[in-house]
Design an enzyme around this catalytic site. Structure first.
Site, short mmCIF file in Angstrom:
data_model
loop_
_atom_site.label_atom_id
_atom_site.label_comp_id
_atom_site.label_asym_id
_atom_site.label_seq_id
_atom_site.Cartn_x
_atom_site.Cartn_y
_atom_site.Cartn_z
N CYS A 105 4.79 -1.83 30.34
CA CYS A 105 3.42 -2.16 29.97
C CYS A 105 2.80 -3.09 31.01
O CYS A 105 2.61 -2.70 32.14
CB CYS A 105 3.38 -2.76 28.56
SG CYS A 105 1.72 -2.79 27.88
N HIS A 110 6.37 1.25 25.11
CA HIS A 110 7.34 0.18 24.87
C HIS A 110 8.64 0.70 24.28
O HIS A 110 8.81 0.68 23.06
CB HIS A 110 6.74 -0.85 23.91
CG HIS A 110 5.68 -1.70 24.50
ND1 HIS A 110 5.95 -2.88 25.15
CD2 HIS A 110 4.34 -1.55 24.55
CE1 HIS A 110 4.82 -3.43 25.57
NE2 HIS A 110 3.82 -2.64 25.22
N GLU A 114 11.45 -0.77 24.25
CA GLU A 114 12.17 -1.87 23.59
C GLU A 114 11.69 -2.04 22.14
O GLU A 114 12.40 -2.60 21.31
CB GLU A 114 12.01 -3.17 24.39
CG GLU A 114 10.73 -3.97 24.16
CD GLU A 114 9.48 -3.36 24.80
OE1 GLU A 114 9.58 -2.28 25.41
OE2 GLU A 114 8.40 -3.98 24.70
#
Lengths: 1015, 284
Positions: free
Chosen positions: B96, B235, B237
């Site tokens: 990002c 994202h 994660e």
């Protein structure tokens, strides 16, 4: 110093868009129905520095423009470039900031400027100011450039320079200049003579925006007549028999309604004209909020800190505690929706950072109350249209929350005509902290000692935010000051937050609080209560611009500041840490045990107030309260005419499209709700991720499914009949939302945030007694329900002057309680959401539908449509809350036992709306029968908002177990989820509703989508 | 064997540092959140680490363009350290805002394969979404199986949230894209979830919200020519566990059936971080 102008505009070409311009075009279409062919944009920078224009020009692509997507010019206006702007536009409008207003892009640009021009000489005087130019093509002839300018800027904080079509034709382009602030001269502290008449005391309070009443002014007057006081003052060389302006301002801030909650602390003579009750309540807060919570604190071991700190703290597991706080920022948001709301969210983040020895904010909540976004009626002077307030507030909270890296996990938007007068902007934050710090101290206990050095950390002090606390304690008028408005700077705050949490873990902090209302006067003043004294030197406080007087430095509410106490032996380490993070930290005070709030400016004492007088000297208000039941014409649905064939179906579509019910997805999706990688139930759920979520669920420890639930309830409509019922409904709704998400009802805590109209009887408020009685009833219900639910109120806030104007034109908000709940979710892998899960799912109503249509969303809709005279009738009541909580416990434990995955609370629009939302979330039909759900009329069973109810879905294989689990609780079989794409609701053999899901989706989603689309 | 050491940058508005550090630890890494200025001031040395992660956030508020001011700090103050890191064959990821930073420092997509070490020349950009809005929404991603990217080996299709206002990937000309495509550096794209897995990738712009930002060729992330440096807007994660997938409440969150990290609850995003840890272990 020279000023260099740099302008940047997006490149034109295949696949490239001028998005900033295009957003303006789409908003004009969405908000005003105006079609503009094209809007282009230019971003401008006015660079004041000793670096020459040619030098800047050479590096322009390293900083101001991105050479892949933008073009730039130096020292000229882009509009003069025929290659970039070949066609003469119909209007060009440049918007820049007024002098002294926070310019975040400018500050960031200046930071970047220093990275590139790393000069020997410090560039202290250098700074950068930014602006935007919008260029309009194909503007409808009836739209004037001046009108457009009013939509593009807020003249309280911004300037606009306008070129209309004539000016454009003559190439007279808008050229905005650097916003130079006129130099200010510091006024030395003055003694203020209080030996004046009562009338003059009142006049002094009003003209000085002190917001103190006569008795309070007389109490101050009395203090300075005390011979002992005069003698002690003489000893430190300050005027003996009169306050300085510094002292008077400090007292006004500390004693403000905003800081001292004088109405909640008042002695109230309460009369109930119906029951004949005539009694005295010595502090609503102590009686109805504090006492019940303290009683509960004796029975549980997880209430760590309640009321006295910046937020309430509960133990969550062996190693971690959590805390929550919600605030309102109503008055600033009315004046500047963007800046006001942003400072609201970043301000409440600081409350969490200032809890105990510092907690880390991990989740935000936002609840807004606005006028209807489609309002077509008149607007009082100086008030923005509700759609503009919505856009501005939303943008402020979005930027504040997103840039701070805190997910927005829960919220609501409520609409009512009366919020046109004052929007309500509630911002909440949840924090987490290790229960014990590496140095062995418990993190929820502050440990200051005399001799500790007090730092101001983060932003600097400026003219912005002077008189915020006292201003919010007054009603909004046309003369409300612009200095009460500020724009937040989330990145400065984020840097500070990173640094503070590191300092906490390194054991460097002994005491911490935020600078909010009242500025240093409140923050240091409150912390000084711990050691019973402090000595401040205002000359050390870093300023945004020179010239602030001592009192202004003391009370300015400039944002992004924490006040932190550090042991003198730790100061070097603390300052090194601040340096690394590029955070300004300045020692400005020392804790003492002198008993005095001692303020100096260099060697001169400018304020010398006993701590006790400062904090406990304010006299208790004596107020009158008188209850009489409001008379509202009855809402009688039996007199409504229904179409023969359609039945209730068109009503359901209209209800789904009501702003209070309609999907807020297009707004909510613009908040980051997933940063920190912990959000297990998001604001929107279901197959298409667009069904309503009842509560936020987070699992903040990475790799561990142990969770927290965050929910809210708000029901201001009910105040039109009974503010007590309003309060009970708000609490019940918050708890039911949390139950759907699987909260442990035996480990949850609440926050009460009251927003009320002025409740003190006066010429301005002739109905003050009634409004105060509403407050009394709301608090009595709050106590009754919270005691029954074993739900401690661990923190709260009140905002008591939510009115606009006076006399016949006065607008008072409906009394509004936002109740927030946070609590333990044992395992986020077990939760329920509102979307139907599978065909064949068995659908049940938990709870009973009573004859309670008073003040329902249906009644309000029918009154607005002219189909009914009134909204009166029986308002939903919580008659046996102790039974409700047992049912809630059974339901929540059923979720954790894996028996149900589908649950949704019934609130606005009752069973019909809840069922429709469950179909929308699951994109599945259902066939339901409301026969047997209560003894009430079909209208009440379908649309009524009786409390304590849920619709749940059970997989057939768990049905028998679930029924057994819920034995003894009110449970009625409604029907089954079907493979059709239709919601069918009947009452026995009588068909009521038959609607296709796509039709319901459209009705529900279109009302509040004001984005103007994506193309 | 010691765990690979991961430097997770933070400071100045980076805000996904905690979870980014956590996911590396879940798959056997030894991660540490380190303020950028520690490297700038020389208190810490990048060379002491095996992997560098630049997490998401709003560095410097995205003012003057996302990632730009942080990119400048790195380009001017960490130039030698970054160059040495890539030259040593150590993986870097930008997620990002971190992707935006890597693009604006010139590390991504980076120079041509014939001379692959960083020259810090910006060749692409990430600009405002066509919608004009910051949005948090879930997208479906598909990966080029032939990409040299060491981070994405064996990953075909995953669901991920995007959370950005400036994620539209652009380069000056289509030949720039063709060159990257030929080298399989267009590592990850937004795809229509209704297409069969492995057949979703297309150069034709997909409509909103399948492509959330109007990215050219639907690009969600790219790698450099070595495959060591990788950046993406979504994202991964944020879906390290299935309980973070919106459909976990419906019992239909995708992901592996079992894992050493989270049992049956590992999410689809974790593999990317495991790939880098395994790469470091295998190559030292």
């Amino acid at each position: 110093m020279a000023i260099t102008r740099v302008e940047v505009t997006p490149k034109q070409g295949t696949g490239m868009r001028d998005v900033r311009g295009d957003v303006v075009r789409r908003q004009l279409k969405a908000d005003h129905g105006i079609e503009v062919l094209e809007v282009r944009s230019i971003t401008g920078f006015l660079i004041k520095s000793s670096v020459s224009s040619p030098e800047i020009s050479e590096r322009v692509n390293d900083l101001f423009s991105d050479p892949i997507i933008e073009d730039a010019v130096t020292d000229s206006l882009f509009l003069t470039s025929h290659s970039h702007f070949p066609t003469v536009p119909d209007a060009a409008i440049t918007v820049g900031f007024k002098p002294g207003v926070t310019d975040n892009p400018g500050s960031a640009a200046y930071d970047g400027f220093r990275t590139i021009f790393d000069q020997e000489e410090p560039l202290e005087d250098a700074s950068i100011s930014t602006y935007q130019t919008y260029i309009f093509y194909g503007l409808p002839s009836e739209v004037t450039a001046d009108w457009l300018a009013t939509k593009l800027h807020n003249n309280l904080i911004q300037r606009a320079v306008v070129a209309d079509s004539e000016a454009c034709a003559q190439a007279h382009w808008p050229a905005i200049s650097y916003p130079e602030k006129p130099p200010q001269t510091q006024t030395p502290p003055q003694a203020v003579n209080l030996e004046i008449s009562d009338e003059e005391l009142i006049a002094l309070s009003e003209s000085g925006l002190l917001a103190l009443n006569l008795e309070e002014m007389q109490t101050i007057q009395g203090h300075y007549r005390d011979a002992e006081v005069q003698a002690s003052r003489a000893a430190v060389g300050i005027v003996g028999n009169a306050p300085t302006d510094v002292e008077l301002e400090c007292l006004a801030q500390t004693w403000s309604e905003h800081c001292k909650h004088k109405i909640f602390a008042s002695k109230i003579h309460h009369v109930d004209t119906e029951t004949g009750e005539d009694s005295v309540i010595d502090s609503i807060f102590k009686t109805h909020i504090m006492k019940p919570t303290h009683d509960m604190q004796k029975e549980v071991d997880w209430l760590l800190s309640v009321f006295h700190d910046n937020s309430g703290v509960i133990a969550w597991d062996e190693n971690w505690s959590v805390c929550m706080k919600a605030e309102t920022h109503n008055s600033p948001s009315a004046l500047d929706p963007y800046g006001g709301a942003m400072t609201g969210i970043v301000g409440v983040n600081r409350d969490i950072l200032g809890t105990g020895l510092g907690a880390r904010p991990i989740a935000n909540t936002d609840v807004f109350c606005f006028g209807p976004p489609n309002w077509e009626g008149d607007l009082p002077d100086n008030l923005f249209h509700p759609s503009r307030v919505l856009r501005g507030v939303h943008a402020g909270v979005r930027v504040g929350g997103n840039e701070s890296g805190i997910p927005t996990v829960n919220g609501a938007i409520v609409f009512d005509d009366r919020y046109i007068g004052k929007p309500l902007v509630y911002c909440g934050t949840v924090g987490i902290m290790p229960r014990v710090l590496p140095d062995g101290r418990e993190s929820h206990i502050k440990t200051p000692t005399p001799g500790d050095i007090v730092y101001m950390v983060g932003g600097r002090v400026g003219y912005d935010g002077i008189h915020g606390a006292t201003f919010s304690s007054l009603e909004l008028t046309e003369e409300s000051p612009s200095s009460a408005v500020q724009i937040g700077d989330p990145i400065t705050q984020k840097k500070m937050l990173d640094m503070v949490l590191e300092a906490r873990d390194a054991g460097l902090i002994t005491c911490i609080t935020d600078n909010g209302a009242g500025g240093l006067s409140s923050s240091i003043g409150e912390m000084a209560e711990y050691t019973n004294g402090c000595e401040i030197d205002l000359a050390k406080v870093p300023l945004k611009q020179p010239g602030l007087s001592a009192w202004e430095i003391l009370v300015s509410e400039s944002q992004e500041r924490m006040t932190i106490a550090v042991k003198s032996s730790d100061c070097a380490a603390f300052e090194a840490m601040a340096d690394l993070h590029e955070v300004e930290a300045t020692p400005v005070a020392t804790f003492t045990s002198s008993g005095m709030f001692h303020v100096k400016y260099n060697a001169d004492t400018v304020a010398y107030l006993p701590i006790e007088f400062l904090h406990d000297g304010v006299p208790q208000l004596q107020l009158e309260s008188e209850w009489r039941t409001p008379k509202q014409p009855i809402f009688n649905p039996e007199t409504l005419e229904l179409g023969d064939d359609a039945g209730h179906s068109p009503i359901l579509l209209d209800m789904l499209a009501r702003p209070n019910i309609a999907s807020k997805e297009s707004w909510v999706r613009q908040y980051d709700h997933e940063v920190i990688a912990q959000t297990a139930v998001k604001p929107f759920v279901g197959v298409e991720r667009d069904g309503p979520g009842d509560a936020g669920v987070i699992a903040p420890l990475h790799g561990n499914p142990h969770g927290l639930v965050i929910s809210c309830g708000i029901a201001p409509r009910y105040s039109d009949l009974d503010a007590g019922a309003m309060a009970a409904a708000s609490i019940d709704e918050a708890v039911r939302n949390a139950v759907c998400a699987g909260i442990d009802v035996d480990k949850m805590a609440g926050l009460d945030n009251f927003c009320w109209p002025d409740s003190i009887e006066s010429v301005k408020t002739p109905d003050g007694k009634f409004k105060l009685a509403q407050l009394v009833r709301a608090n009595r219900e709050l106590e009754r329900v919270c005691r029954a639910y074993r739900l401690p109120c661990v923190s709260g806030k009140d905002s008591m002057k939510n009115d606009y104007g006076s006399g016949e034109n006065k607008i008072s908000i409906p009394p509004t309680l936002l109740y927030s709940v946070f609590g333990d979710q044992p395992d986020v892998r077990f939760t329920a959401t509102s979307d139907f899960k599978c065909v064949g799912e068995r659908v049940y109503l938990v709870g009973i539908s009573k004859e309670e249509l008073g003040a329902s969303e249906l009644a309000f809709m029918m009154r607005e449509n002219g189909k009914s005279d009134g909204i009166g009738g029986q308002v939903p009541l919580l008659t046996h809350p102790e039974q409700n909580i047992d049912t809630y416990r059974a339901l929540s434990t059923a979720i954790h036992a894996g028996l149900i995955q589908t649950a949704h609370d019934c609130s606005e629009g009752g069973v019909a709306v809840a069922a429709a939302e469950m179909c929308i979330g699951g994109r599945m039909g259902a066939q339901l029968d409301i026969d047997g759900t209560g003894e009430s009329s079909v209208w009440s069973r379908l649309w009524g908002e009786s409390l304590g109810r849920f619709i749940v879905g059970v997989q057939p294989e768990h049905e028998a177990d679930f029924i057994e689990w819920m034995a003894g609780h009110p449970l009625t079989f409604l029907g089954t989820v079907t493979s059709s794409q239709e919601l069918i609701i009947s009452d026995g053999y009588d068909p009521l509703i038959k609607l296709e899901i796509p039709t319901m989706v459209d009705a529900w989603q279109n009302t509040l989508d004001l984005t103007g689309g994506v193309a | 064997m010691t765990s690979p050491r991961v430097a997770v940058l933070f400071g100045f508005g980076i805000n996904c540092d905690h979870e980014t550090a956590a996911v590396f630890n879940l798959v056997g890494g030894d991660s540490e959140r380190i303020h950028v200025n520690h490297f700038v001031q020389g208190n810490r040395v990048l060379d002491d680490f095996d992997i560098l992660a630049v997490p998401g956030g709003f560095s410097f508020g995205d003012h003057l363009g996302s990632g730009r001011l942080m990119g400048n700090r790195m380009r001017f103050a960490l130039r030698e350290q970054l160059h040495a890191f890539v030259a040593a064959g150590k993986p870097i990821i930008g997620i990002c805002n971190g992707f935006q930073v890597l693009v604006k420092t010139g590390l991504l997509p980076g120079p041509h394969a014939s001379n692959p070490l960083p020259d810090f020349v910006q060749r692409a950009s990430l600009t405002l979404n066509d919608s004009g809005r910051y949005e948090d929404r879930w997208v479906t991603l598909e990966f080029d199986p032939e990409s040299p990217c060491i981070w994405t080996k064996g990953i075909q299709r995953i669901d991920c949230p995007v959370r950005h206002g400036e994620g539209k990937f652009v380069m000056p000309s289509s030949t720039d894209f063709d060159a990257l495509a030929a080298n399989h550096q267009l590592t990850v794209r937004y795809v229509d979830p209704t297409t069969p897995a492995g057949q979703g990738m297309t150069d034709e712009p997909l409509p909103f919200p399948i492509s959330p930002n109007g990215s050219m060729r639907n690009i969600a992330g790219v790698c450099d020519s070595t495959g060591l440096v990788f950046g993406l807007m979504p994202h991964p994660e944020a879906v390290y566990a299935k309980w973070l997938h919106p459909h976990h409440t419906r019992g239909s969150a995708p992901g592996p059936q079992s894992s050493d990290a989270l049992g049956e609850w590992e999410g689809e995003g974790l593999q990317m971080f495991r790939n880098a840890i395994e790469y470091v272990k295998a190559n030292r």
